[in-house]
Motif scaffolding. Structure first.
Motif, PDB file in Angstrom:
ATOM      1  N   LYS A  50       0.714  -1.102  -0.113  1.00 53.01           N
ATOM      2  CA  LYS A  50       0.030  -0.134   0.132  1.00 53.01           C
ATOM      3  C   LYS A  50       0.770   1.228  -0.033  1.00 53.01           C
ATOM      4  O   LYS A  50       0.785   2.227  -0.640  1.00 53.01           O
ATOM      5  N   TYR A  51       2.058   1.179   0.801  1.00 51.45           N
ATOM      6  CA  TYR A  51       2.564   2.519   1.141  1.00 51.45           C
ATOM      7  C   TYR A  51       3.734   2.696   0.077  1.00 51.45           C
ATOM      8  O   TYR A  51       4.149   3.746  -0.556  1.00 51.45           O
ATOM      9  N   GLN A  52       4.081   1.338  -0.494  1.00 56.99           N
ATOM     10  CA  GLN A  52       5.006   1.652  -1.798  1.00 56.99           C
ATOM     11  C   GLN A  52       4.183   2.057  -3.178  1.00 56.99           C
ATOM     12  O   GLN A  52       4.872   3.030  -3.658  1.00 56.99           O
ATOM     13  N   THR A  53       2.995   1.760  -3.179  1.00 54.58           N
ATOM     14  CA  THR A  53       2.231   2.251  -4.131  1.00 54.58           C
ATOM     15  C   THR A  53       2.069   3.827  -4.131  1.00 54.58           C
ATOM     16  O   THR A  53       2.182   4.702  -4.923  1.00 54.58           O
ATOM     17  N   ARG A  54       1.709   4.335  -2.818  1.00 54.30           N
ATOM     18  CA  ARG A  54       1.517   5.643  -2.520  1.00 54.30           C
ATOM     19  C   ARG A  54       2.759   6.415  -2.680  1.00 54.30           C
ATOM     20  O   ARG A  54       2.939   7.645  -3.302  1.00 54.30           O
ATOM     21  N   SER A  55       4.015   5.869  -2.321  1.00 57.04           N
ATOM     22  CA  SER A  55       5.289   6.330  -2.617  1.00 57.04           C
ATOM     23  C   SER A  55       5.605   6.523  -3.868  1.00 57.04           C
ATOM     24  O   SER A  55       6.159   7.735  -4.459  1.00 57.04           O
ATOM     25  N   ASN A  56       5.206   5.449  -4.726  1.00 60.22           N
ATOM     26  CA  ASN A  56       5.561   5.624  -6.175  1.00 60.22           C
ATOM     27  C   ASN A  56       4.662   6.469  -6.762  1.00 60.22           C
ATOM     28  O   ASN A  56       5.200   7.329  -7.879  1.00 60.22           O
ATOM     29  N   SER A  57       3.434   6.751  -6.447  1.00 59.18           N
ATOM     30  CA  SER A  57       2.595   7.962  -6.976  1.00 59.18           C
ATOM     31  C   SER A  57       3.233   8.971  -6.796  1.00 59.18           C
ATOM     32  O   SER A  57       2.851  10.146  -7.595  1.00 59.18           O
ATOM     33  N   ASN A  58       3.967   9.420  -5.810  1.00 62.42           N
ATOM     34  CA  ASN A  58       4.633  10.618  -5.567  1.00 62.42           C
ATOM     35  C   ASN A  58       5.809  10.841  -6.409  1.00 62.42           C
ATOM     36  O   ASN A  58       6.576  11.999  -6.824  1.00 62.42           O
ATOM     37  N   ARG A  59       6.573   9.754  -6.551  1.00 58.69           N
ATOM     38  CA  ARG A  59       7.777   9.667  -7.182  1.00 58.69           C
ATOM     39  C   ARG A  59       7.695   9.484  -8.793  1.00 58.69           C
ATOM     40  O   ARG A  59       8.381  10.236  -9.653  1.00 58.69           O
ATOM     41  N   ILE A  60       6.593   8.822  -9.229  1.00 56.99           N
ATOM     42  CA  ILE A  60       6.487   8.339 -10.450  1.00 56.99           C
ATOM     43  C   ILE A  60       5.069   9.081 -11.105  1.00 56.99           C
ATOM     44  O   ILE A  60       4.186   9.063 -10.398  1.00 56.99           O
ATOM     45  N   LYS A  61       5.080   9.631 -12.117  1.00 54.99           N
ATOM     46  CA  LYS A  61       4.055  10.395 -12.915  1.00 54.99           C
ATOM     47  C   LYS A  61       3.758   9.697 -14.289  1.00 54.99           C
ATOM     48  O   LYS A  61       4.766   9.395 -14.962  1.00 54.99           O
ATOM     49  N   LEU A  62       2.365   9.438 -14.412  1.00 52.82           N
ATOM     50  CA  LEU A  62       2.264   8.964 -15.857  1.00 52.82           C
ATOM     51  C   LEU A  62       1.719  10.264 -16.659  1.00 52.82           C
ATOM     52  O   LEU A  62       0.819  10.933 -16.441  1.00 52.82           O
ATOM     53  N   LEU A  63       2.496  10.511 -17.660  1.00 56.26           N
ATOM     54  CA  LEU A  63       2.167  11.641 -18.581  1.00 56.26           C
ATOM     55  C   LEU A  63       1.347  11.185 -19.932  1.00 56.26           C
ATOM     56  O   LEU A  63       1.869  10.366 -20.548  1.00 56.26           O
ATOM     57  N   PRO A  64       0.328  11.667 -20.178  1.00 55.64           N
ATOM     58  CA  PRO A  64      -0.416  11.252 -21.181  1.00 55.64           C
ATOM     59  C   PRO A  64       0.134  11.897 -22.545  1.00 55.64           C
ATOM     60  O   PRO A  64       0.851  12.712 -22.600  1.00 55.64           O
ATOM     61  N   VAL A  65       0.117  10.800 -23.677  1.00 58.76           N
ATOM     62  CA  VAL A  65       0.660  11.148 -24.939  1.00 58.76           C
ATOM     63  C   VAL A  65      -0.458  11.165 -25.928  1.00 58.76           C
ATOM     64  O   VAL A  65      -1.298   9.997 -26.002  1.00 58.76           O
ATOM     65  N   ALA A  66      -0.821  11.962 -26.608  1.00 60.84           N
ATOM     66  CA  ALA A  66      -2.254  12.274 -27.652  1.00 60.84           C
ATOM     67  C   ALA A  66      -1.759  11.369 -28.741  1.00 60.84           C
ATOM     68  O   ALA A  66      -0.528  11.487 -29.283  1.00 60.84           O
ATOM     69  N   PRO A  67      -2.785  10.772 -29.336  1.00 62.40           N
ATOM     70  CA  PRO A  67      -2.686   9.926 -30.687  1.00 62.40           C
ATOM     71  C   PRO A  67      -2.610  10.990 -31.784  1.00 62.40           C
ATOM     72  O   PRO A  67      -3.324  11.956 -31.636  1.00 62.40           O
ATOM     73  N   ASN A  68      -2.198  10.444 -32.865  1.00 61.41           N
ATOM     74  CA  ASN A  68      -2.214  11.344 -34.100  1.00 61.41           C
ATOM     75  C   ASN A  68      -3.736  10.792 -34.797  1.00 61.41           C
ATOM     76  O   ASN A  68      -4.156   9.714 -34.543  1.00 61.41           O
ATOM     77  N   ARG A  69      -4.401  11.946 -35.125  1.00 62.94           N
ATOM     78  CA  ARG A  69      -5.628  11.858 -35.727  1.00 62.94           C
ATOM     79  C   ARG A  69      -5.497  11.125 -36.902  1.00 62.94           C
ATOM     80  O   ARG A  69      -4.619  11.258 -37.736  1.00 62.94           O
ATOM     81  N   GLY A  70      -6.455  10.157 -37.336  1.00 59.30           N
ATOM     82  CA  GLY A  70      -6.500   9.344 -38.588  1.00 59.30           C
ATOM     83  C   GLY A  70      -6.611  10.462 -39.659  1.00 59.30           C
ATOM     84  O   GLY A  70      -7.225  11.599 -39.655  1.00 59.30           O
ATOM     85  N   LEU A  71      -6.146  10.038 -41.125  1.00 54.64           N
ATOM     86  CA  LEU A  71      -6.400  10.921 -42.168  1.00 54.64           C
ATOM     87  C   LEU A  71      -7.470  10.801 -42.825  1.00 54.64           C
ATOM     88  O   LEU A  71      -8.196   9.613 -42.606  1.00 54.64           O
ATOM     89  N   ILE A  72      -8.054  11.667 -43.771  1.00 53.58           N
ATOM     90  CA  ILE A  72      -9.332  11.264 -44.529  1.00 53.58           C
ATOM     91  C   ILE A  72      -8.929  11.494 -46.124  1.00 53.58           C
ATOM     92  O   ILE A  72      -8.369  12.373 -46.357  1.00 53.58           O
ATOM     93  N   TYR A  73      -9.304  10.559 -46.872  1.00 60.75           N
ATOM     94  CA  TYR A  73      -8.887  10.452 -48.242  1.00 60.75           C
ATOM     95  C   TYR A  73     -10.265  10.409 -49.015  1.00 60.75           C
ATOM     96  O   TYR A  73     -11.384  10.140 -48.765  1.00 60.75           O
ATOM     97  N   ASP A  74     -10.280  10.986 -50.222  1.00 64.20           N
ATOM     98  CA  ASP A  74     -11.222  10.932 -51.144  1.00 64.20           C
ATOM     99  C   ASP A  74     -11.159   9.273 -51.792  1.00 64.20           C
ATOM    100  O   ASP A  74     -10.392   8.678 -51.617  1.00 64.20           O
ATOM    101  N   ARG A  75     -11.985   9.162 -52.661  1.00 59.87           N
ATOM    102  CA  ARG A  75     -12.174   7.575 -53.310  1.00 59.87           C
ATOM    103  C   ARG A  75     -11.053   7.419 -54.185  1.00 59.87           C
ATOM    104  O   ARG A  75     -10.731   6.146 -54.257  1.00 59.87           O
TER     105      ARG A  75
END
Length: 658
Positions: A50-75
């Motif tokens: 329990k406390y290792q998890t809480r310690s890690n949450s203070n020490r380790i951060k998860l930074l979100p990374v946005a995905p590339n949006r899909g492209l759109i083509y004509d026929r």
């Protein structure tokens, strides 16, 4: 002499007392030590995870990374929506020795406004000094080059690159694709309700309209994460792990951008819409509304000046006219003729005398035909070829509004087509029940006559007309109009696509299948016969076309008034309508055209040539022999062809509506 009492200390008793007190203190200390060790054991052993998890949450951060949006083509693989690098200027304040001085120098170098500088320094006060802060959101290529040469002078200042949506064809595709813009509070609340907010943690934009909104979940992709170690102040020390985001799927549409360009060119200077569809699949080949606007303006946040210019335009460019309602006028006469045949009210040989007007028994008002002197005796073919109002006044009277509305609803009028954009209107298919619910009034016979020539309360969208015509040429098979053709994963072989399969709607079944061909043949004659209302626009075409014209009344005039486009206000002039398909024997394309408030002429004069340009582009140099042979080559006599009912002769009396 008084005696002095001397008290003798009992060393033995004191020693015993001291020993007892020492023992008690020892026991107390021992108990406390045991409690301490018990707590240490509990923390280090029992609650370790329990406390290792809480310690890690203070020490380790998860930074979100946005995905590339899909492209759109004509026929054909032409890119319609791209992700283009955008360069911003960012600053890490703690790495800059003299922040104010450096910002002033950079601003002078890159011509950065005072407002942006003020906004930057406000952000500096709110954020930690080791975090990057944006100084300029969108650098030009010249600014990027100029700063790169001088970057060594400004430690802690750098160019940050990211991808933003870009629409190469601008106004040409906006009403189909929509656009991506910043996530606002309403969007954020909806994402929270839908349980999707976590997947948008690093995303700044979201689809607002059109394809971008309808297929948002497919285009957006799945968020990734960067696991980093931080110190007590939140500064990143090192990267521990990286989970890449999954980019959104690429979409291939049924649109043909070249047909779209032709539609734009044909509608230049006009307000209106063009819809072209493949009747074999329901795929939209072109769908253009004019005027339009550039979706790129919204990607980075539209300026007040540009927004007011678009919003306050009298031409209403924000409206997608291809999915908004217009009076259909005579374009619906083939569908009404089919209804008459199906109900047994008429036969192909049924003839009606047209003196130039139609009159209900016992009423003084006359419902005028577009040809003042009339068409004489008119049968089914001639009624559609010449767009004879009198014939359809009589047909509507015999059918009644209930039979008309019931059949028209089966063709999809008054309902959504199901196309994959959210901006569609259902338009109006009037009926007795509809008028009672809408106005709490009874239905009048005069209104039925107006419906018989596509007027009164009846409105249709160009898309609905296209779908209805598709049902007609397919002998009752109903296709769902759609823009999406296929999807593909960016990480896979680009040649591997997942085709989207669309189910057909319930077919429209007639009592007699021959009725389909009777009506379609009349539409064919309307284009191929010299003197017919739709002949002139397709003179010399190498393909075998069929069609129907229409001129829709916008403003009502009285019985004794005469319509004159020159003296009528622009927004009260007639609309020009046209529907067509080709080739006649095996249709590959159906087209609907609506043009607002034309200065003169009708559907054949104004909307017909637009449909011709679309079909010319589609068929290219292919030559499809007409069953009418030489009749596709016009003679001099057609120079004065009779277009669909002239506006001044088509008008109905305001009294006739009752």
């Amino acid at each position: 002499m008084a005696k002095r009492r001397i008290t003798m200390r009992n060393h033995s008793a004191e020693a015993n007392l001291f020993a007892r007190r020492t023992f008690i203190i020892f026991i107390g200390v021992l108990v406390l030590i045991l409690v301490l060790f018990n707590n240490i054991y509990s923390l280090q052993v029992n609650s370790f995870e329990k406390y290792q998890t809480r310690s890690n949450s203070n020490r380790i951060k998860l930074l979100p990374v946005a995905p590339n949006r899909g492209l759109i083509y004509d026929r054909n693989g032409v890119i319609l929506a791209d992700n283009k690098p955008v360069y911003s200027l960012a600053v890490i304040p703690e790495q800059t020795d003299n922040l104010q001085e450096n910002i002033d120098e950079i601003s002078a170098l890159l011509n950065i406004s005072d407002d942006r500088k003020k906004s930057f320094f406000k952000s500096v006060k709110r954020k930690r000094r080791f975090k990057q802060i944006e100084l300029h959101p969108r650098l030009s290529e010249q600014q990027v080059a100029l700063f790169s040469v001088n970057q060594h002078k400004f430690p802690g200042v750098f160019v940050d690159a990211r991808l933003k949506r870009y629409y190469p064809f601008g106004k040409l595709t906006t009403h189909n694709l929509g656009y991506v813009a910043r996530i606002n509070r309403k969007d954020a609340n909806q994402l929270e309700i839908d349980g999707k907010s976590e997947n948008y943690a690093a995303t700044h934009g979201i689809g607002k309209l059109g394809i971008e909104k309808y297929y948002e979940d497919i285009l957006h992709g799945t968020i990734g994460h960067q696991e980093v170690e931080v110190n007590s102040r939140g500064r990143v020390i090192r990267t521990l792990d990286y989970k890449p985001p999954t980019p959104g799927k690429d979409l291939t549409l049924t649109l043909d951008i070249e047909l779209q360009m032709i539609a734009k060119r044909a509608l230049a200077g006009k307000r209106g819409a063009v819809v072209a569809m493949d009747p074999r699949t329901g795929g939209i080949l072109a769908m253009y509304s004019n005027p339009s606007y550039d979706g790129n303006l919204f990607v980075h946040g539209i300026s007040t000046k540009n927004w007011n210019k678009i919003r306050n335009s009298k031409d209403l460019p924000l409206i997608n006219r291809s999915v908004q309602g217009y009076p259909p006028a005579s374009t619906v006469k083939p569908f009404l003729a089919l209804t008459g045949l199906e109900e047994g009210v008429i036969t192909p040989e049924t003839r009606v005398w047209d003196p130039g007007w139609y009159q209900l028994k016992g009423l003084p008002n006359k419902y005028r035909d577009w040809k003042k002197w009339g068409h004489g005796w008119v049968d089914l073919n001639k009624a559609i070829e010449q767009s004879c109002n009198t014939y359809f006044f009589d047909l509507a009277f015999k059918l009644g509004i209930t039979k008309i509305s019931t059949m028209m609803e089966r063709f999809g009028f008054g309902d959504y087509t199901g196309i994959d954009i959210h901006e569609e209107s259902s338009a109006i298919m009037p009926s007795v029940a509809w008028k009672r619910a809408r106005y709490n009034k009874s239905w009048y016979t005069g209104e039925t006559l107006s419906v018989g020539i596509g007027q009164s309360y009846w409105t249709v969208t160009p898309l609905q007309l296209t779908q209805a015509l598709t049902t007609l040429v397919n002998h009752g098979k109903r296709k769902v109009p759609h823009l999406l053709k296929s999807t593909k994963e960016p990480s896979r072989d680009p040649n591997v696509e997942e085709e989207v399969i669309y189910e057909e709607q319930a077919p429209l079944v007639l009592k007699n299948d021959e009725h389909w061909d009777l009506v379609l043949n009349a539409m064919h004659r309307t284009v191929q016969e010299i003197g017919a209302t739709a002949h002139a626009p397709f003179k010399g075409a190498k393909y075998d076309a069929s069609g129907k014209t229409g001129s829709a009344q916008v403003a009502r005039i009285k019985q004794d008034e005469k319509y004159d486009a020159k003296t009528t206000k622009e927004n009260q002039r007639d609309n020009a309508m046209f529907i067509a398909f080709a080739p006649y024997n095996a249709p590959e394309i159906v087209v609907s055209v609506a043009i607002e408030n034309v200065a003169k002429g009708g559907g054949g004069t104004n909307a017909g040539p637009v449909a011709r340009q679309i079909m010319d582009q589609y068929f290219g140099n292919r030559e499809i022999t007409s069953s009418y042979g030489s009749s596709t080559t016009d003679s001099d006599s057609i120079a004065n062809h009779q277009h669909d009912h002239s506006p001044q002769q088509q008008k109905l009396s305001s009294d006739n509506a009752e």
